[in-house]
Scaffold this motif. Structure first.
Motif, mmCIF file in Angstrom:
data_model
loop_
_atom_site.group_PDB
_atom_site.id
_atom_site.type_symbol
_atom_site.label_atom_id
_atom_site.label_comp_id
_atom_site.label_asym_id
_atom_site.label_seq_id
_atom_site.Cartn_x
_atom_site.Cartn_y
_atom_site.Cartn_z
ATOM 1 N N PHE B 68 0.787 -1.248 0.000
ATOM 2 C CA PHE B 68 0.000 0.000 0.000
ATOM 3 C C PHE B 68 0.809 1.282 0.000
ATOM 4 N N THR B 69 1.677 1.386 0.997
ATOM 5 C CA THR B 69 2.304 2.672 1.285
ATOM 6 C C THR B 69 3.156 3.147 0.118
ATOM 7 N N TYR B 185 -5.026 -2.454 -4.354
ATOM 8 C CA TYR B 185 -4.463 -2.780 -3.046
ATOM 9 C C TYR B 185 -4.564 -4.288 -2.764
ATOM 10 N N ARG B 187 -6.043 -5.753 -0.628
ATOM 11 C CA ARG B 187 -6.320 -6.065 0.781
ATOM 12 C C ARG B 187 -7.079 -4.898 1.381
ATOM 13 N N ALA B 188 -7.979 -5.206 2.298
ATOM 14 C CA ALA B 188 -8.677 -4.139 3.030
ATOM 15 C C ALA B 188 -7.702 -3.580 4.058
ATOM 16 N N PRO B 189 -7.934 -2.330 4.505
ATOM 17 C CA PRO B 189 -7.062 -1.781 5.554
ATOM 18 C C PRO B 189 -7.067 -2.680 6.790
ATOM 19 N N VAL B 191 -7.714 -3.221 10.095
ATOM 20 C CA VAL B 191 -8.414 -2.599 11.218
ATOM 21 C C VAL B 191 -9.537 -3.518 11.642
ATOM 22 N N LEU B 193 -12.946 -3.739 14.306
ATOM 23 C CA LEU B 193 -13.828 -2.953 15.155
ATOM 24 C C LEU B 193 -13.608 -3.370 16.600
ATOM 25 N N SER B 194 -13.528 -2.371 17.455
ATOM 26 C CA SER B 194 -13.281 -2.642 18.864
ATOM 27 C C SER B 194 -14.527 -3.249 19.498
ATOM 28 N N GLY B 196 -15.341 -2.610 22.396
ATOM 29 C CA GLY B 196 -15.755 -1.656 23.429
ATOM 30 C C GLY B 196 -14.624 -1.450 24.408
ATOM 31 N N PRO B 197 -14.723 -0.424 25.233
ATOM 32 C CA PRO B 197 -13.637 -0.121 26.168
ATOM 33 C C PRO B 197 -13.393 -1.274 27.130
ATOM 34 N N LYS B 198 -12.120 -1.468 27.480
ATOM 35 C CA LYS B 198 -11.767 -2.519 28.463
ATOM 36 C C LYS B 198 -11.927 -1.947 29.864
ATOM 37 N N ARG B 199 -12.240 -2.811 30.810
ATOM 38 C CA ARG B 199 -12.312 -2.375 32.213
ATOM 39 C C ARG B 199 -10.934 -2.006 32.713
ATOM 40 N N VAL B 200 -10.834 -0.961 33.522
ATOM 41 C CA VAL B 200 -9.537 -0.621 34.111
ATOM 42 C C VAL B 200 -9.462 -1.035 35.573
ATOM 43 N N THR B 201 -10.643 -1.260 36.185
ATOM 44 C CA THR B 201 -10.626 -1.742 37.570
ATOM 45 C C THR B 201 -10.862 -3.241 37.565
#
Lengths: 347, 202
Positions: B68-69, B185, B187-189, B191, B193-194, B196-201
């Motif tokens: 790609f680059t 290309y 190939r897809a970029p 990436v 999908l997350s 969601g946020p991970k717990r920090v406690t």
């Protein structure tokens, strides 16, 4: 002799920017953003940004020339961001700029993105007197600079040691269940909230931290503190007080940004402060900066928002200043440098 | 006069005339220095051909496949140069330049990184003498490549810009449909999908 007509290309992050200036007169500032494509990922995806630059480049160039009302052949020099920024994104703009300079047989000025944010002030009819302190805050940068000369003497006083401030807004928005980009979302959520409801930490402001990190920033601990607060509330089965959390978080960011900038102005005896970067769009950051600058007798300069976020006009403006001062153009083998130090104004 | 630029492997630049004769050809095999070398190679190729930029009437762009680059640098340069002189871009599949001029069926393979190869299959040249791509370009796992009987495997690490330019000249002359408007290309970029946020406690 008329002032040089300079075309500036900016592709360091997710905005394809083309600007045209004649000397210190702004003629065009056109921006194509790929922000919407990044929204579902919660942050800028470098490969997605780079692909978007390649597609947006020509239409953005055409729109800028149309807006400026000039023909490409009239352009005297090409300026381009060569760093710092996302490497793959930078390379699209730099590769194009080199070919354009070659096609037009014009000199190429590969310039520093961060200094560009300061250089945009040259487009103001009354540019800020130098030396000045500059606070640049975006999704990718949080930097405090001392600017003695835009073309020759820019010094990094401090920067973030972890997340950029804009990144903290994005991450906190996400953990509050708000969409990307976080800045405007947090601003909206904070309406009616109490900024003093929760005392979130102000990174690197303790006396012992100030010794080593006097003008540096840290937002990673703040983000974690917000996460802990939100998790604790949810664990207790309570509703998160969204407005209070958003307002308190935003206050912590605005507080530490403006306190350190004002401290630099005070300690270095430079009563002039320029703000730049996308986070300047944040109402509370602007408000607190204005309040504190006024109280400290500091002249505050905030460029129009379209010139605060990443744009090609600032690159063109810096390029025009370099041309006007007779600086030699960049060598044609100039690389893209994702970590270009701010002391290097022209590559 | 046509300018040809390809950065799908190393960086390759050429100047060809409308008949496809190569007037200048410059290349740098490094696979991660495209943006550094492309400007000087352009300058050197134009100088060797003894022409000014304004004499270029078309820019042939190698559209990949390629990492790609690097690939983007050449396409960005080709588009910007064409915009600068006000001439069209002639997009060409980079593999086609390798197959050009071969009388027999060929398989062209280039490195796609990540233990994969980009592969295109060609039959004998068409009536116009141009490469007839039957399949590809597509990604296959690195390793032995299946080559049909009678075909020649061309596993290359450089794309010849002279041939790319000559191919562009022929396409223009014959009024043929040009290559893909967008980069290949394959190939897809990278990436995901997350979740969601991970717990920090704890």
């Amino acid at each position: 002799m008329t002032a040089p007509l300079v075309l500036g290309i900016e592709t360091s992050c997710d905005e394809t920017g083309v600007g045209i200036v004649r000397g210190s007169t702004l003629l065009a500032n056109v921006i194509a953003s790929s922000m919407d494509e990044h929204a579902r990922y919660g942050g800028v995806v470098p490969e997605v940004a780079a692909r978007a630059h390649l597609e947006a480049l020509r239409p953005t160039l055409e729109a800028a020339l149309e807006q400026a009302g000039v023909a490409l052949g009239e352009v005297d020099a090409i300026a381009v961001t060569s760093g710092p920024g996302l490497a793959g994104a930078l390379m699209v703009g730099l590769g194009a700029a080199k070919a354009l300079a070659m096609a037009l047989d014009r000199p190429l000025y590969a310039v520093n993105h961060l200094v560009g944010h300061v250089g945009v002030d040259l487009l103001d009819p009354e540019p800020l007197e130098l030396p000045a302190i500059a606070l640049l805050v975006s999704g990718g940068h949080t930097s405090l600079l001392r600017v003695r000369s835009l073309t020759d003497d820019v010094e990094l006083l401090g920067e973030t040691i972890d997340d950029a401030a804009g990144e903290a807004f994005d991450k906190v928005a996400r953990l509050l269940g708000l969409p990307y980009p976080g800045g405007p979302q947090i601003d909206r959520a904070a309406v009616g909230g109490d900024p003093a409801a929760i005392r979130f930490p102000r990174g690197l402001t303790h006396p012992k931290d100030l010794e080593r990190h006097r003008y540096d920033f840290s937002f990673s601990g703040l983000k974690t503190a917000v996460a802990r607060h939100v998790e604790a509330a949810r664990d207790r089965g309570e509703e998160v007080a969204l407005a209070d959390v958003a307002a308190s978080f935003r206050e912590a960011v605005a507080d530490v940004l403006t306190a350190k900038a004002v401290r630099a102005c005070h300690e270095l005896e430079i009563p002039r402060l320029l703000l730049g970067g996308g986070v300047v769009a944040n109402a509370r950051v602007r408000e607190l900066a204005a309040e504190r600058a006024a109280a400290a007798g500091i002249e505050l300069r905030i460029p129009p928002l379209a010139l605060c976020t990443d744009n090609g006009a600032m690159i063109a403006a810096l390029g025009a200043a370099l041309v006007a001062r007779g600086r030699p153009p960049s060598p044609f083998d100039v690389p893209a440098d994702s970590t270009l130090p701010v002391g290097t104004v022209l590559c | 006069m046509l300018l040809a630029i390809d950065t799908s492997a190393g960086t390759a630049v050429a100047v060809v005339d409308r008949a496809g004769a190569i007037l200048a050809e410059r290349a740098d095999a490094a696979t991660r220095r495209h943006v550094e070398v492309v400007g000087d190679l352009l300058r050197a190729a134009l100088a060797e051909a003894g022409i000014g930029a304004s004499e270029i009437t078309g820019v042939v762009a190698g559209m990949g496949p390629g990492p790609f680059t690097g690939l983007r640098v050449g396409i960005a340069a080709a588009r910007a140069f064409a915009f600068g002189v006000g001439c069209p871009v002639v997009p060409v599949v980079s593999h086609d330049a390798v197959a050009l001029g071969r009388a027999e069926p060929v398989v062209v393979a280039t490195d796609a990184r990540r233990r994969e190869l980009a592969v295109s299959h060609y039959g004998p040249p068409d009536a116009g003498g141009l490469p007839a791509r039957l399949a590809g370009p597509e990604l296959v796992p690195a390793g032995p490549i299946e080559v049909p009987i009678g075909a020649t495997l061309l596993e290359v690490s450089e794309i010849p810009a002279g041939a790319l330019g000559a191919l562009g000249a022929r396409l223009l002359e014959l009024g043929r449909r040009l290559g893909p408007g967008e980069p290949l290309y394959l190939r897809a970029p990278d990436v995901t999908l997350s979740a969601g946020p991970k717990r920090v406690t704890a």
